[in-house]
Design an enzyme around this catalytic site. Sequence first.
Site, PDB file in Angstrom:
ATOM      1  N   LYS A 121       0.826  -1.208   0.000  1.00  0.00           N
ATOM      2  CA  LYS A 121       0.000   0.000   0.000  1.00  0.00           C
ATOM      3  C   LYS A 121       0.858   1.255   0.000  1.00  0.00           C
ATOM      4  CE  LYS A 121      -2.898   0.817   3.555  1.00  0.00           C
ATOM      5  NZ  LYS A 121      -3.065   2.170   4.137  1.00  0.00           N
ATOM      6  N   SER A 122       1.895   1.282   0.824  1.00  0.00           N
ATOM      7  CA  SER A 122       2.757   2.465   0.897  1.00  0.00           C
ATOM      8  C   SER A 122       3.406   2.766  -0.450  1.00  0.00           C
ATOM      9  CB  SER A 122       3.848   2.259   1.960  1.00  0.00           C
ATOM     10  OG  SER A 122       3.302   2.199   3.249  1.00  0.00           O
TER      11      SER A 122
ATOM     12  N   ARG B  37       2.810   5.963  -3.274  1.00  0.00           N
ATOM     13  CA  ARG B  37       3.930   6.792  -3.724  1.00  0.00           C
ATOM     14  C   ARG B  37       4.153   6.678  -5.227  1.00  0.00           C
ATOM     15  NH1 ARG B  37       4.218   5.664   1.487  1.00  0.00           N
ATOM     16  NH2 ARG B  37       5.464   6.934   2.953  1.00  0.00           N
TER      17      ARG B  37
ATOM     18  N   GLN C  81       5.127   9.333   7.257  1.00  0.00           N
ATOM     19  CA  GLN C  81       4.209  10.222   6.549  1.00  0.00           C
ATOM     20  C   GLN C  81       4.658  11.675   6.668  1.00  0.00           C
ATOM     21  OE1 GLN C  81       0.259   9.477   7.999  1.00  0.00           O
ATOM     22  NE2 GLN C  81       0.114   7.468   7.044  1.00  0.00           N
TER      23      GLN C  81
ATOM     24  N   ARG D   4      -7.317  -3.133  10.142  1.00  0.00           N
ATOM     25  CA  ARG D   4      -6.324  -4.004  10.780  1.00  0.00           C
ATOM     26  C   ARG D   4      -6.890  -4.663  12.047  1.00  0.00           C
ATOM     27  NH1 ARG D   4      -2.282  -3.276   7.348  1.00  0.00           N
ATOM     28  NH2 ARG D   4      -1.808  -1.159   6.614  1.00  0.00           N
TER      29      ARG D   4
ATOM     30  N   LYS E  89      -4.240   6.132  15.049  1.00  0.00           N
ATOM     31  CA  LYS E  89      -4.405   5.466  13.757  1.00  0.00           C
ATOM     32  C   LYS E  89      -5.887   5.511  13.371  1.00  0.00           C
ATOM     33  CE  LYS E  89      -0.174   4.164  12.761  1.00  0.00           C
ATOM     34  NZ  LYS E  89       0.478   4.529  11.471  1.00  0.00           N
TER      35      LYS E  89
ATOM     36  N   ASP F 147       2.346  -0.563  11.965  1.00  0.00           N
ATOM     37  CA  ASP F 147       1.059  -0.978  11.398  1.00  0.00           C
ATOM     38  C   ASP F 147       0.713  -2.428  11.720  1.00  0.00           C
ATOM     39  OD1 ASP F 147       0.426   1.463  10.287  1.00  0.00           O
ATOM     40  OD2 ASP F 147       1.339   1.015   8.354  1.00  0.00           O
TER      41      ASP F 147
ATOM     42  N   ARG G 132      -8.134  12.377  12.918  1.00  0.00           N
ATOM     43  CA  ARG G 132      -6.694  12.146  13.039  1.00  0.00           C
ATOM     44  C   ARG G 132      -5.909  13.449  12.929  1.00  0.00           C
ATOM     45  NH1 ARG G 132      -5.303   7.013   9.344  1.00  0.00           N
ATOM     46  NH2 ARG G 132      -3.322   7.229  10.456  1.00  0.00           N
TER      47      ARG G 132
END
Length: 435
Positions: A22-23, A27, A168, A388, A341, A314, A122
Site C-alpha cells: 500500500k505504501s 507513492r 508520513q 487491521r 491510527k 502498522d 486524526r
Amino acid sequence: MSKFIINPSNSMYGNLKIPGDKSISHRSIMLGSLANGVTKISGFLEGKDVLSTLKGFQNMGVKIERNSDNVIIYGVGLNGLKKSLVPLNFGNSGTSIRLISGILAAQTFDSELYGDESLSKRPMGRVINPLVQMGALIESNDGKLPIKIKGGQTLKGINYDLPVASAQVKSCILLAGLYAQGETCIKESILTRDHTERMLKGLGYRLDTNKNKICLTGGAQLNAANIQVPSDISSAAFFIVAASIAPQADITLIGVNVNPTRTGIIDILKLMGANLSLSNECVIGGELLANIRIQSAQLKGIRIPKDLVPLAIDEFPAIFIAASCAKGETILTNAKELRVKESDRIQVMADGLSILGIENEVFEDGIKIKGGVFSKPSSTIKSHHDHRISMSFAIASLRCHYAIEIEDVDNVQTSFPNFVELANQIGMNISLVSA
C-alpha cells in the site's frame, strides 16, 4: 455494514501471493504523476485507500489508465498539476492526505482536502506545522480536517527534526522540498520506512542520506520509470502471525517486501520464537523482496524493543494476537502513535482481547498482554471501522474453539480486498455477511 463470522480452524497450508504494498502503491501514483514521461506500474494495490490517491491526481488533470493491478501514468511534471474542480476527498487514507499536502502547499492554485469521519479525527498538525515553517498557508479545523491550502506561496527549505517517528511526516516534507528554494533536511531520531527516498532516487532525484539525516535540494526533475510493487508485508503480517499460532501450519508467502525499515514484524516474532525463514531474496526497483516460510511455533512473551516499534507500527494489532497465544507476558511501550491510527488501536485491541478472555493492562503508550487461552467470546467484537483490527481478530480463530463475530469490516477493502478469499484458500473459515 458487513461483519465477519469466523468458525474455528486449526491448520494452514499452501503458498500465497499477497497483494501489492500500500505504501509503495500510494507513492508510485504521486511521484509518477509528478515525473516527466510515462510511468508503468505493475502489482498495484487495488484497495480503496490507494484508489483515493489515484482519483485525487486524476482530479488534478493527470491522465491515469488502470487495468487490474497494472497502471499507466502520463506524468505532468512537477509544475503540471491543475486545480481540482471539486474538493479532494481522501476517504480513510491518512497516507494520501498527509503526503499530498506537501505537494499542494507548493502549487499555484488553492486546494481543499477532506476525508471520512475516521480520518477527520486524526491529527494533521504534524504536517501543517513544518509546511508553515517552509512558507505554506494552511487553514485547518483545529489541527484536523478539512484543510484549505492557499496556492501561490514560495516555499523555502528547512532543517527539521521529526518530533514523532512518522514516515508520513518525513515524506510530506520531502515532497514539499522538491519545490522549495534551497536545501531541505530532515533528521529522525528513530528510523522509519524509507519508500519515498528509494522511489525518489529511482526516478532520478538526488538525495543525500547520512545515517538518520536526509537532504534534498529543490528545483530538479523526476524522470518516469517502470515500477514493480512488491507484496505488502503489513498485509502479509496477518498470515505470518496466523501460521505462527496455528496448531498445524506450513505456508509460504511469495515475493514479499522485506525492506529493512518494514521488517519489525519479523524481528519481533523471531524474538518470540517464531519458526520463519526467508528465501529467494532479490532487489527490484530498489526494494528488497523475499519469500517467507512460516511454520507453527510455541511463542513466548517478550518486552518489545523500543527501536523496533516504528518498524512494525502498522502490524501491532496482529502482534497483539501473537502475544495472546504466547507463554508469559508481552509488554509494549513507546507506541503512543497507535492511539491516533484509524482507531485507538491500543484500547480497541484491549477491549477485543478482553472479550476473548485474555488478560491485559493498558498504558498511555502501550499495553501488557498475558498469554492464555481464548475463551468463548462474551460479545461481538467491534472493529471501530479499522481494517487491521478486523483482520487481526479474524486470525484469532486459529486458536479459538468458538465462532468469532466481528462488526463493521467493510474497511478491510481499504488495504486488503481479497483477504477473505486468501484466508479461506489456506484453511481458515471466514464468512462475510451483510448486516
